[in-house]
Scaffold this motif. Structure first.
Motif, mmCIF file in Angstrom:
data_model
loop_
_atom_site.group_PDB
_atom_site.id
_atom_site.type_symbol
_atom_site.label_atom_id
_atom_site.label_comp_id
_atom_site.label_asym_id
_atom_site.label_seq_id
_atom_site.Cartn_x
_atom_site.Cartn_y
_atom_site.Cartn_z
ATOM 1 N N TYR A 74 12.244 12.188 3.965
ATOM 2 C CA TYR A 74 10.895 12.278 4.338
ATOM 3 C C TYR A 74 10.482 10.828 5.032
ATOM 4 C CZ TYR A 74 5.817 12.181 3.801
ATOM 5 O OH TYR A 74 4.582 11.911 3.982
ATOM 6 N N ALA A 75 9.877 10.774 6.267
ATOM 7 C CA ALA A 75 9.425 9.617 6.850
ATOM 8 C C ALA A 75 10.548 8.786 7.480
ATOM 9 C CB ALA A 75 8.225 8.918 6.217
ATOM 10 N N PRO A 76 11.799 9.094 7.939
ATOM 11 C CA PRO A 76 12.923 8.386 8.010
ATOM 12 C C PRO A 76 12.552 7.215 9.342
ATOM 13 C CG PRO A 76 13.371 10.464 8.975
ATOM 14 C CD PRO A 76 12.102 10.668 8.564
ATOM 15 N N LEU A 77 11.819 7.560 9.957
ATOM 16 C CA LEU A 77 11.499 6.636 11.308
ATOM 17 C C LEU A 77 10.810 5.459 10.786
ATOM 18 C CD1 LEU A 77 10.118 8.810 14.215
ATOM 19 C CD2 LEU A 77 12.553 7.946 13.761
ATOM 20 N N THR A 78 10.134 5.264 9.616
ATOM 21 C CA THR A 78 9.567 4.301 9.032
ATOM 22 C C THR A 78 10.677 3.150 8.495
ATOM 23 O OG1 THR A 78 9.169 5.220 7.026
ATOM 24 C CG2 THR A 78 7.481 5.182 8.684
ATOM 25 N N LEU A 88 0.928 -1.141 -0.091
ATOM 26 C CA LEU A 88 0.090 0.085 0.023
ATOM 27 C C LEU A 88 0.945 1.187 -0.027
ATOM 28 C CD1 LEU A 88 -2.599 -1.040 2.856
ATOM 29 C CD2 LEU A 88 -2.999 -0.964 0.265
ATOM 30 N N PHE A 89 0.340 2.189 -0.616
ATOM 31 C CA PHE A 89 1.216 3.481 -0.703
ATOM 32 C C PHE A 89 0.156 4.466 0.041
ATOM 33 C CE2 PHE A 89 2.834 7.358 -2.606
ATOM 34 C CZ PHE A 89 4.248 6.990 -2.760
ATOM 35 N N ILE A 90 0.778 4.932 1.436
ATOM 36 C CA ILE A 90 -0.202 5.830 2.173
ATOM 37 C C ILE A 90 0.902 6.863 2.577
ATOM 38 C CG2 ILE A 90 -1.118 5.885 4.411
ATOM 39 C CD1 ILE A 90 -1.776 3.138 4.203
ATOM 40 N N LEU A 91 0.352 7.985 2.434
ATOM 41 C CA LEU A 91 1.100 9.225 2.835
ATOM 42 C C LEU A 91 2.452 9.324 2.276
ATOM 43 C CD1 LEU A 91 -0.419 9.910 6.476
ATOM 44 C CD2 LEU A 91 -0.993 10.913 4.517
#
Length: 157
Positions: A87-91, A30-33
């Protein structure tokens, strides 16, 4: 999307889910945000995609580099390429380090391009390593969780 720790789907058939009378197809990711999540909750495909996009954007910067000085290249890199890689490095904590080095290689190419455009006596500030930026982001979340008592992070405490 069926989320499982298994590397392959289960042998039992997965029941069809209907939404408004139409079957909803099973997705592998899935592609979310702006973040791609796959069914085993790893972000390796996402990192690979980000590294490919960042390398493409850096090649665009390289193509116009004859029009810019080193400061212009640094600004364009920070705005167009590096922002994509931060962008979103914690994920990405579940990614193997080999995938994260793909992003580091893009930054090394950018530093090489900036050094090539710098004047002989010009002192260039080094770009902060991406791993250090990821570590700082994680520490900020830990600090907000424990010290600032941010409501949306209360579940992490």
């Amino acid at each position: 999307m069926l989320i499982s720790r298994r590397q392959r789907p289960p042998d039992t058939p997965i029941p069809t889910i209907l939404l408004g009378g139409r079957p909803v197809p099973l997705q592998t990711s899935l592609f979310i945000l702006g973040v791609e999540v796959n069914s085993v909750l790893t972000f390796t495909d996402h990192i690979r995609t980000i590294a490919r996009k960042a390398a493409w954007k850096l090649s665009c910067v390289r193509r116009v580099s004859h029009l810019l000085d080193s400061q212009g290249i640094t600004t364009l890199y920070a705005a167009q390429v590096r922002s994509l890689m931060e962008y979103a490095p914690l994920t990405w904590s579940s990614c193997p380090p080999s995938y994260l080095t793909l992003l580091d290689k893009v930054q090394v190419r950018a530093q090489r391009l900036i050094r090539l455009k710098a004047l002989q006596d010009q002192l260039l500030p080094p770009l902060q390593p991406l791993q250090q930026r990821r570590d700082v982001t994680g520490l900020c979340v830990v600090y907000k969780t424990h010290k600032q008592h941010v409501p949306h992070l209360a579940a992490l405490r």
